[in-house]
Design a protein around this motif. Structure first.
Motif, PDB file in Angstrom:
ATOM      1  N   ASP A   9       0.840  -1.198   0.000  1.00  0.00           N
ATOM      2  CA  ASP A   9       0.000   0.000   0.000  1.00  0.00           C
ATOM      3  C   ASP A   9       0.874   1.246   0.000  1.00  0.00           C
ATOM      4  O   ASP A   9       1.930   1.288   0.621  1.00  0.00           O
ATOM      5  N   ALA A  10       0.431   2.278  -0.678  1.00  0.00           N
ATOM      6  CA  ALA A  10       1.153   3.564  -0.711  1.00  0.00           C
ATOM      7  C   ALA A  10       2.618   3.367  -1.094  1.00  0.00           C
ATOM      8  O   ALA A  10       3.514   3.909  -0.467  1.00  0.00           O
ATOM      9  N   MET A  11       2.835   2.588  -2.153  1.00  0.00           N
ATOM     10  CA  MET A  11       4.211   2.260  -2.529  1.00  0.00           C
ATOM     11  C   MET A  11       5.029   3.478  -2.959  1.00  0.00           C
ATOM     12  O   MET A  11       6.246   3.471  -2.884  1.00  0.00           O
ATOM     13  N   PHE A  12       4.362   4.516  -3.419  1.00  0.00           N
ATOM     14  CA  PHE A  12       5.116   5.698  -3.829  1.00  0.00           C
ATOM     15  C   PHE A  12       5.725   6.419  -2.638  1.00  0.00           C
ATOM     16  O   PHE A  12       6.535   7.320  -2.801  1.00  0.00           O
ATOM     17  N   SER A  13       5.322   6.030  -1.433  1.00  0.00           N
ATOM     18  CA  SER A  13       5.951   6.574  -0.233  1.00  0.00           C
ATOM     19  C   SER A  13       7.083   5.689   0.262  1.00  0.00           C
ATOM     20  O   SER A  13       7.717   5.999   1.262  1.00  0.00           O
ATOM     21  N   SER A  14       7.316   4.573  -0.438  1.00  0.00           N
ATOM     22  CA  SER A  14       8.386   3.671  -0.022  1.00  0.00           C
ATOM     23  C   SER A  14       9.459   3.614  -1.096  1.00  0.00           C
ATOM     24  O   SER A  14       9.909   4.642  -1.591  1.00  0.00           O
ATOM     25  N   ILE A  15       9.854   2.424  -1.489  1.00  0.00           N
ATOM     26  CA  ILE A  15      11.025   2.275  -2.339  1.00  0.00           C
ATOM     27  C   ILE A  15      10.828   2.860  -3.734  1.00  0.00           C
ATOM     28  O   ILE A  15      11.759   3.424  -4.322  1.00  0.00           O
ATOM     29  N   VAL A  22       4.595  -5.489  -8.796  1.00  0.00           N
ATOM     30  CA  VAL A  22       3.396  -5.459  -7.951  1.00  0.00           C
ATOM     31  C   VAL A  22       2.552  -4.224  -8.281  1.00  0.00           C
ATOM     32  O   VAL A  22       1.311  -4.308  -8.360  1.00  0.00           O
ATOM     33  N   HIS A  23       3.225  -3.101  -8.486  1.00  0.00           N
ATOM     34  CA  HIS A  23       2.490  -1.894  -8.855  1.00  0.00           C
ATOM     35  C   HIS A  23       1.786  -2.065 -10.200  1.00  0.00           C
ATOM     36  O   HIS A  23       0.653  -1.597 -10.392  1.00  0.00           O
ATOM     37  N   LEU A  24       2.438  -2.753 -11.133  1.00  0.00           N
ATOM     38  CA  LEU A  24       1.830  -2.991 -12.440  1.00  0.00           C
ATOM     39  C   LEU A  24       0.561  -3.837 -12.308  1.00  0.00           C
ATOM     40  O   LEU A  24      -0.426  -3.602 -13.018  1.00  0.00           O
ATOM     41  N   PHE A  25       0.583  -4.816 -11.395  1.00  0.00           N
ATOM     42  CA  PHE A  25      -0.633  -5.593 -11.138  1.00  0.00           C
ATOM     43  C   PHE A  25      -1.763  -4.671 -10.691  1.00  0.00           C
ATOM     44  O   PHE A  25      -2.927  -4.863 -11.056  1.00  0.00           O
ATOM     45  N   ASN A  26      -1.435  -3.679  -9.887  1.00  0.00           N
ATOM     46  CA  ASN A  26      -2.433  -2.714  -9.442  1.00  0.00           C
ATOM     47  C   ASN A  26      -2.973  -1.916 -10.631  1.00  0.00           C
ATOM     48  O   ASN A  26      -4.181  -1.733 -10.788  1.00  0.00           O
ATOM     49  N   ASP A  27      -2.052  -1.439 -11.495  1.00  0.00           N
ATOM     50  CA  ASP A  27      -2.462  -0.677 -12.678  1.00  0.00           C
ATOM     51  C   ASP A  27      -3.399  -1.469 -13.580  1.00  0.00           C
ATOM     52  O   ASP A  27      -4.312  -0.909 -14.189  1.00  0.00           O
ATOM     53  N   GLU A  28      -3.130  -2.771 -13.672  1.00  0.00           N
ATOM     54  CA  GLU A  28      -3.868  -3.610 -14.605  1.00  0.00           C
ATOM     55  C   GLU A  28      -5.130  -4.219 -14.011  1.00  0.00           C
ATOM     56  O   GLU A  28      -5.870  -4.915 -14.713  1.00  0.00           O
TER      57      GLU A  28
END
Length: 245
Positions: free
Chosen positions: A8-14, A197-203
């Motif tokens: 969750d909120a990956m843009f605040s992490s790595i 993982v983020h791409l899975f979210n996008d898709e």
């Protein structure tokens, strides 16, 4: 036990910390930021400086393209991811000092809802709207239309899913393959994991921004002169205007 996912909120992490790597794994993203700036630069000059709202400043790549598009341009940059906005503030402080750039840490919908109707010349974005849930994005589009001045322009360089599902799937597969080719030799398996993982979210069905649906959404909100240009695989530049009353 917490129900919060580590993704969750990956843009605040790595991903947020190493967002500049996006230029290596997706050169089209950097190109879209440039195209957004170029489109703003072609907007007719007025007696007053252009008033621009940017949705999703990220680390400031698109923000810089906007700030250098026209002399005296005023940019109100919205991003609720503190890790990334901190980087943008560090890189763009001179424009803040000159009074041309203001940062807002609200989410996109909240920020737009606080702006007056018919008050902004341009609302621009790059690689932000595709991250939204479909229902939230629909509300954002309606608010963009409300806030823009008559003849104002919406400019978005983003992931617009191909209408042909088979072609779309092949494009995504090529995208993932490129992630591996770039990040494995750099030994950035941690970042590779996060981007996949983020791409899975996008898709996912509740996120994917299919072109036909997105354009219909713009039309239903009242926009005209809707165009799609500079398509590169899943990436495209979409522009639309609010008609003069």
């Amino acid at each position: 036990m917490s129900n919060t996912s580590p993704y969750d909120a990956m843009f605040s992490s790595i991903i947020g910390q190493d967002y500049e790597m996006l230029q290596l794994i997706s050169p089209a993203a950097t190109e879209m930021s440039r195209l957004v700036g170029n489109t703003v630069s072609a907007y007719p000059n007025t007696d007053e400086p252009l008033q621009v709202v940017e949705l999703g400043s990220g680390t400031g790549i698109t923000t810089l393209a906007l700030l250098t598009a026209q002399d005296g341009i005023q940019v109100f940059s919205v991003d609720n991811e503190p890790t990334m906005q901190k980087q943008a503030k560090q890189q763009l402080q001179q424009w803040v000092d000159q009074g041309q750039l203001t940062f807002c840490s609200d989410d996109a919908l909240t920020a737009l809802q606080q702006l007056a109707s018919d008050s902004v010349d341009i609302i621009a974005s790059a690689y932000t709207l595709h991250n939204f849930l479909n229902s939230y994005r629909e509300q954002v589009i309606k608010e963009i239309f409300r806030v823009l001045k008559p003849n104002g322009q919406f400019i978005n360089g983003d992931r617009y899913g191909l209408n042909d599902i088979s072609n779309h799937t092949r494009a995504v597969q090529e995208e993932v393959s490129h992630y591996f080719k770039v990040l494995v030799p750099l030994n950035r398996i941690d970042l590779l994991e996060q981007w996949i993982v983020h791409l899975f979210n996008d898709e996912s069905e509740n996120h994917v921004m299919r072109e036909a649906v997105a354009l219909q959404q713009l039309q239903d909100s009242g926009f005209s002169a809707i165009t799609v240009s500079h398509r590169s695989a899943i990436n495209a530049l979409v522009t639309a205007k609010k008609p003069i009353k």
